[in-house]
Design an enzyme around this catalytic site. Structure first.
Site, PDB file in Angstrom:
ATOM      1  CB  SER B  56      -0.931   0.014   1.213  1.00 50.75           C
ATOM      2  OG  SER B  56      -0.173  -0.125   2.388  1.00 50.75           O
ATOM      3  CG  HIS B  96      -1.048   3.427   5.406  1.00 47.87           C
ATOM      4  ND1 HIS B  96      -2.349   3.029   5.600  1.00 47.87           N
ATOM      5  CD2 HIS B  96      -0.511   2.513   4.559  1.00 47.87           C
ATOM      6  CE1 HIS B  96      -2.578   1.919   4.894  1.00 47.87           C
ATOM      7  NE2 HIS B  96      -1.480   1.600   4.262  1.00 47.87           N
ATOM      8  CG  ASP B 122      -5.163   4.293   6.292  1.00 49.92           C
ATOM      9  OD1 ASP B 122      -4.050   4.550   6.786  1.00 49.92           O
ATOM     10  OD2 ASP B 122      -5.329   3.830   5.157  1.00 49.92           O
TER      11      ASP B 122
END
Lengths: 206, 166
Positions: B56, B96, B122
């Site tokens: 990701s 992230h 998220d």
């Protein structure tokens, strides 16, 4: 092969309390330097302890064991503390344990390099009359990597005068092992005894 | 007749030598442990080294990259930084980027994250009813990385058979 077995049998004749024949003759991989050195060291120990009846003194080894134990204790304390009090709270204790552990590592290196050196036996010769302080015998040895020359050093410290005397011999390990890697105790014992007796005689003559 | 040479070796060892062998093993384990704990103390993060598990964050990080984290109180989290956080109740850390931050005067923050390679933020990953992350969820901020090395960990997780074999 045959010579090895015969040599072992002959060893029995000279000494009364020689126990080596009861056990399987020591057989090691003759190309493994560490095993060769260890078996020679063990055999030298046997000579001094069994033939001459000295008593082994463990204080040097115990010192090293104690340092290692303390280091492991620090590690265990850190582990347990961190488990009981999860991370951010355990930071000071962890920092203390980590620093202590590495200090102990330094102490251990210092100890093995300077105090222990290559000494593998400290034996005490008790005075038969029981009056004078004991004499201290020390054995240390060296065998370089991929080399076949084994050096055995005997050091004698007189109990009364505290005088030290040292003698050593350097021989190729091929002299003491047969083709299969079995230690020919007879040969080795003779050599070690010669070294020991040289020192003992010089002591008396002083 | 089975002659177990290994047992002979052990029998020949006296108490002290046996204890020393045990200690030797203990020292190796302790050294590894102390280095890990030392890293924890120095970086301030409870897991100073993590492996990137998903794609990701491509093209910045790929699966199998090793990340070095710090979690010092003096460095505030800012938008655009890459953080590793844990969602309450789940143990897998997520790597992230920080998208938005709300900051109070006393330093408390609430922030939103999104993976570079994801199309949505998220919020879908957070706990039921949770819309923002807080400092306590952060494991650390990414400070450096080594590519590919972490593949071993991923293999062991994906194919537990390998783990059992060892």
């Amino acid at each position: 092969m045959k010579e090895g077995k015969m040599a072992a049998k002959n060893g029995k004749s000279g000494l009364l309390t020689w126990r080596i024949d009861d056990e399987k003759p020591l057989k090691i991989d003759k190309w493994d330097g560490a095993a060769v050195k260890n078996s020679l060291d063990d055999a030298a120990k046997k000579v001094l302890l069994e033939k001459y009846g000295y008593v082994e003194n463990f204080s040097l080894v115990d010192g090293r064991l104690a340092i290692c134990t303390v280091s492991c204790l620090f590690a265990i304390v850190a582990l347990v503390w961190d488990y009981l009090y999860p991370f951010p709270e355990s930071k000071p204790v962890l920092a203390l344990c980590v620093v202590s552990y590495f200090i102990m590592m330094g102490v251990l290196t210092f100890y093995t390099s300077y105090k222990e050196k290559s000494i593998f036996l400290v034996a005490v010769q008790k005075d038969p009359a029981g009056m004078d302080p004991d004499h201290v015998w020390q054995l240390s040895s060296g065998l370089k990597r991929f080399d076949d020359k084994y050096t055995l050093r005997v050091s004698f410290a007189d109990g009364k005068s505290s005088r030290r005397r040292e003698q050593e011999f350097t021989e190729s390990v091929a002299k003491f092992f047969d083709e299969n890697g079995t230690l020919v105790m007879d040969q080795f014992e003779k050599r070690v005894s010669r070294l020991h007796d040289t020192l003992a005689v010089e002591k008396k003559s002083k | 007749m089975l002659s177990l040479d290994f047992l002979d070796d052990v029998r020949r060892m006296n108490k002290r030598q046996l204890y020393y062998q045990v200690l030797n093993f203990g020292m190796i384990v302790s050294s590894a442990l102390m280095i890990w704990k030392g890293l924890m103390v120095v970086t301030g993060s409870e897991s100073p080294i993590v492996v990137v598990l998903s794609g990701s964050m491509e093209p910045a990080f790929h699966r199998g990259d090793l990340l070095f984290l710090t979690n010092r109180v003096e460095d505030p989290i800012r938008v655009g930084e890459i953080v590793v956080f844990r969602i309450e109740g789940r143990e897998i850390p997520i790597v992230h980027r920080v998208l938005k931050i709300h900051e109070k005067e006393n330093g408390d923050i609430k922030f939103l994250t999104k993976g570079d390679n994801n199309s949505v933020d998220d919020r879908g990953l957070y706990k039921q009813g949770q819309h923002w992350l807080e400092k306590k969820d952060v494991v650390g901020r990414a400070r450096g990385f080594v590519p590919y090395i972490g593949i071993v960990t991923i293999l062991m997780n994906d194919y537990p058979k390998f783990k059992v074999r060892f």
